[in-house]
Design a protein around this motif. Structure first.
Motif, PDB file in Angstrom:
ATOM      1  N   ARG A   1       0.837  -1.213   0.000  1.00  0.00           N
ATOM      2  CA  ARG A   1       0.000   0.000   0.000  1.00  0.00           C
ATOM      3  C   ARG A   1       0.867   1.255   0.000  1.00  0.00           C
ATOM      4  NH1 ARG A   1      -5.592  -0.372   1.391  1.00  0.00           N
ATOM      5  NH2 ARG A   1      -5.526   1.700   2.310  1.00  0.00           N
ATOM      6  N   VAL A   2       1.952   1.236   0.754  1.00  0.00           N
ATOM      7  CA  VAL A   2       2.855   2.395   0.789  1.00  0.00           C
ATOM      8  C   VAL A   2       3.464   2.620  -0.582  1.00  0.00           C
ATOM      9  CG1 VAL A   2       5.010   3.307   1.734  1.00  0.00           C
ATOM     10  CG2 VAL A   2       3.359   2.210   3.259  1.00  0.00           C
ATOM     11  N   LYS A   3       3.941   1.568  -1.219  1.00  0.00           N
ATOM     12  CA  LYS A   3       4.564   1.708  -2.545  1.00  0.00           C
ATOM     13  C   LYS A   3       3.577   2.232  -3.581  1.00  0.00           C
ATOM     14  CE  LYS A   3       6.456  -2.393  -3.078  1.00  0.00           C
ATOM     15  NZ  LYS A   3       7.306  -3.527  -3.489  1.00  0.00           N
ATOM     16  N   SER A   4       2.366   1.696  -3.598  1.00  0.00           N
ATOM     17  CA  SER A   4       1.396   2.159  -4.590  1.00  0.00           C
ATOM     18  C   SER A   4       0.930   3.579  -4.277  1.00  0.00           C
ATOM     19  CB  SER A   4       0.215   1.193  -4.700  1.00  0.00           C
ATOM     20  OG  SER A   4      -0.507   1.136  -3.498  1.00  0.00           O
ATOM     21  N   PHE A   5       0.811   3.934  -2.993  1.00  0.00           N
ATOM     22  CA  PHE A   5       0.439   5.288  -2.587  1.00  0.00           C
ATOM     23  C   PHE A   5       1.483   6.295  -3.080  1.00  0.00           C
ATOM     24  CE2 PHE A   5       0.988   8.674   0.588  1.00  0.00           C
ATOM     25  CZ  PHE A   5      -0.257   9.261   0.557  1.00  0.00           C
ATOM     26  N   VAL A   6       2.749   6.018  -2.840  1.00  0.00           N
ATOM     27  CA  VAL A   6       3.821   6.931  -3.265  1.00  0.00           C
ATOM     28  C   VAL A   6       3.845   7.045  -4.789  1.00  0.00           C
ATOM     29  CG1 VAL A   6       6.327   7.277  -3.317  1.00  0.00           C
ATOM     30  CG2 VAL A   6       5.206   6.614  -1.186  1.00  0.00           C
ATOM     31  N   ASN A   7       3.684   5.941  -5.490  1.00  0.00           N
ATOM     32  CA  ASN A   7       3.647   5.990  -6.955  1.00  0.00           C
ATOM     33  C   ASN A   7       2.470   6.835  -7.449  1.00  0.00           C
ATOM     34  OD1 ASN A   7       5.923   4.431  -7.379  1.00  0.00           O
ATOM     35  ND2 ASN A   7       4.777   2.519  -7.462  1.00  0.00           N
ATOM     36  N   ASP A   8       1.318   6.712  -6.803  1.00  0.00           N
ATOM     37  CA  ASP A   8       0.135   7.471  -7.211  1.00  0.00           C
ATOM     38  C   ASP A   8       0.322   8.972  -7.014  1.00  0.00           C
ATOM     39  OD1 ASP A   8      -1.186   5.188  -7.995  1.00  0.00           O
ATOM     40  OD2 ASP A   8      -2.412   5.036  -6.182  1.00  0.00           O
ATOM     41  N   ILE A   9       0.811   9.382  -5.844  1.00  0.00           N
ATOM     42  CA  ILE A   9       0.907  10.828  -5.596  1.00  0.00           C
ATOM     43  C   ILE A   9       2.091  11.475  -6.293  1.00  0.00           C
ATOM     44  CG2 ILE A   9      -0.377  10.702  -3.442  1.00  0.00           C
ATOM     45  CD1 ILE A   9       2.277  11.134  -1.974  1.00  0.00           C
ATOM     46  N   ASN A  10       3.076  10.699  -6.693  1.00  0.00           N
ATOM     47  CA  ASN A  10       4.217  11.276  -7.415  1.00  0.00           C
ATOM     48  C   ASN A  10       3.843  11.739  -8.817  1.00  0.00           C
ATOM     49  OD1 ASN A  10       6.687  11.608  -5.946  1.00  0.00           O
ATOM     50  ND2 ASN A  10       6.626   9.398  -5.615  1.00  0.00           N
ATOM     51  N   ARG A  11       2.644  11.445  -9.272  1.00  0.00           N
ATOM     52  CA  ARG A  11       2.165  11.929 -10.575  1.00  0.00           C
ATOM     53  C   ARG A  11       1.871  13.430 -10.560  1.00  0.00           C
ATOM     54  NH1 ARG A  11      -2.648   7.600 -11.604  1.00  0.00           N
ATOM     55  NH2 ARG A  11      -1.451   5.723 -11.177  1.00  0.00           N
TER      56      ARG A  11
ATOM     57  N   GLY B   1       0.983  12.693  14.863  1.00  0.00           N
ATOM     58  CA  GLY B   1       1.405  13.321  16.113  1.00  0.00           C
ATOM     59  C   GLY B   1       2.117  14.628  15.819  1.00  0.00           C
ATOM     60  N   ARG B   2       3.346  14.748  16.288  1.00  0.00           N
ATOM     61  CA  ARG B   2       4.110  15.972  16.047  1.00  0.00           C
ATOM     62  C   ARG B   2       5.020  15.877  14.832  1.00  0.00           C
ATOM     63  NH1 ARG B   2       9.363  16.014  18.988  1.00  0.00           N
ATOM     64  NH2 ARG B   2       9.675  13.906  19.725  1.00  0.00           N
ATOM     65  N   TYR B   3       4.962  14.770  14.130  1.00  0.00           N
ATOM     66  CA  TYR B   3       5.805  14.561  12.951  1.00  0.00           C
ATOM     67  C   TYR B   3       5.063  14.935  11.669  1.00  0.00           C
ATOM     68  CZ  TYR B   3       8.587  11.908  16.253  1.00  0.00           C
ATOM     69  OH  TYR B   3       9.322  11.557  17.349  1.00  0.00           O
ATOM     70  N   VAL B   4       5.747  15.662  10.803  1.00  0.00           N
ATOM     71  CA  VAL B   4       5.223  16.006   9.482  1.00  0.00           C
ATOM     72  C   VAL B   4       6.228  15.502   8.464  1.00  0.00           C
ATOM     73  CG1 VAL B   4       4.513  17.852   7.928  1.00  0.00           C
ATOM     74  CG2 VAL B   4       4.058  18.050  10.375  1.00  0.00           C
ATOM     75  N   ILE B   5       5.766  14.626   7.575  1.00  0.00           N
ATOM     76  CA  ILE B   5       6.629  13.954   6.610  1.00  0.00           C
ATOM     77  C   ILE B   5       6.149  14.277   5.197  1.00  0.00           C
ATOM     78  CG2 ILE B   5       7.423  11.678   5.800  1.00  0.00           C
ATOM     79  CD1 ILE B   5       8.373  12.313   8.621  1.00  0.00           C
ATOM     80  N   ASP B   6       7.087  14.451   4.274  1.00  0.00           N
ATOM     81  CA  ASP B   6       6.750  14.593   2.859  1.00  0.00           C
ATOM     82  C   ASP B   6       6.176  13.250   2.405  1.00  0.00           C
ATOM     83  OD1 ASP B   6       6.587  14.915   0.123  1.00  0.00           O
ATOM     84  OD2 ASP B   6       8.711  15.369  -0.157  1.00  0.00           O
TER      85      ASP B   6
ATOM     86  N   ILE C   1       9.221   7.701   0.441  1.00  0.00           N
ATOM     87  CA  ILE C   1       8.901   6.359   0.929  1.00  0.00           C
ATOM     88  C   ILE C   1       9.650   6.065   2.230  1.00  0.00           C
ATOM     89  CG2 ILE C   1      10.641   5.082  -0.381  1.00  0.00           C
ATOM     90  CD1 ILE C   1       8.313   3.055  -0.995  1.00  0.00           C
ATOM     91  N   MET C   2      10.881   6.543   2.351  1.00  0.00           N
ATOM     92  CA  MET C   2      11.639   6.336   3.584  1.00  0.00           C
ATOM     93  C   MET C   2      11.009   7.107   4.747  1.00  0.00           C
ATOM     94  SD  MET C   2      13.862   4.130   2.892  1.00  0.00           S
ATOM     95  CE  MET C   2      14.905   4.191   4.327  1.00  0.00           C
ATOM     96  N   GLY C   3      10.531   8.304   4.468  1.00  0.00           N
ATOM     97  CA  GLY C   3       9.854   9.080   5.503  1.00  0.00           C
ATOM     98  C   GLY C   3       8.601   8.393   6.002  1.00  0.00           C
ATOM     99  N   ILE C   4       7.841   7.829   5.095  1.00  0.00           N
ATOM    100  CA  ILE C   4       6.606   7.137   5.477  1.00  0.00           C
ATOM    101  C   ILE C   4       6.915   5.957   6.385  1.00  0.00           C
ATOM    102  CG2 ILE C   4       4.658   5.771   4.619  1.00  0.00           C
ATOM    103  CD1 ILE C   4       4.678   7.572   2.132  1.00  0.00           C
ATOM    104  N   PHE C   5       7.969   5.210   6.079  1.00  0.00           N
ATOM    105  CA  PHE C   5       8.302   4.046   6.897  1.00  0.00           C
ATOM    106  C   PHE C   5       8.825   4.427   8.275  1.00  0.00           C
ATOM    107  CE2 PHE C   5       8.464   1.585   2.812  1.00  0.00           C
ATOM    108  CZ  PHE C   5       7.404   0.756   3.126  1.00  0.00           C
ATOM    109  N   SER C   6       9.105   5.710   8.505  1.00  0.00           N
ATOM    110  CA  SER C   6       9.518   6.151   9.841  1.00  0.00           C
ATOM    111  C   SER C   6       8.310   6.408  10.746  1.00  0.00           C
ATOM    112  CB  SER C   6      10.379   7.413   9.740  1.00  0.00           C
ATOM    113  OG  SER C   6       9.599   8.535   9.377  1.00  0.00           O
ATOM    114  N   LEU C   7       7.102   6.356  10.184  1.00  0.00           N
ATOM    115  CA  LEU C   7       5.875   6.600  10.957  1.00  0.00           C
ATOM    116  C   LEU C   7       5.284   5.298  11.480  1.00  0.00           C
ATOM    117  CD1 LEU C   7       4.144   9.144   8.550  1.00  0.00           C
ATOM    118  CD2 LEU C   7       5.453   9.666  10.617  1.00  0.00           C
ATOM    119  N   ASP C   8       4.385   5.415  12.455  1.00  0.00           N
ATOM    120  CA  ASP C   8       3.624   4.269  12.954  1.00  0.00           C
ATOM    121  C   ASP C   8       2.495   4.000  11.960  1.00  0.00           C
ATOM    122  OD1 ASP C   8       2.176   2.352  14.279  1.00  0.00           O
ATOM    123  OD2 ASP C   8       1.650   3.628  15.985  1.00  0.00           O
TER     124      ASP C   8
END
Length: 77
Positions: free
Chosen positions: A13-23, A33-38, A42-49
């Motif tokens: 789901r993460v891989k397809s999500f990143v591919n979709d929004i990169n268009r 929480g207090r984290y804001v990620i681009d 994909i690496m930023g997303i995997f740092s989240l819960d």
């Protein structure tokens, strides 16, 4: 700007999500929480819960926003 909640609870789901929004040229931010990620990082997303829903801020409006919301409907909670 539009805010929705998304579920990215698997690697596929993460891989397809990143591919979709990169268009698109505009910005997407994931807020957990207090984290804001681009959301295009994909690496930023995997740092989240990923076991919980995550807030997605979409920095677009008009027709493009409607197009993105339709594209992201499989991920929305």
């Amino acid at each position: 700007m539009k805010t929705i909640n998304v579920s990215l609870n698997s690697i596929e789901r993460v891989k397809s999500f990143v591919n979709d929004i990169n268009r698109y040229d505009f910005d997407f931010d994931l807020v957990s929480g207090r984290y804001v990620i681009d959301a295009k990082s994909i690496m930023g997303i995997f740092s989240l819960d990923l076991s919980k829903a995550i807030e997605l801020n979409i920095h677009a409006d008009g027709d493009k926003l409607e197009e993105v919301l339709q594209l992201l409907s499989p991920y929305t909670v």
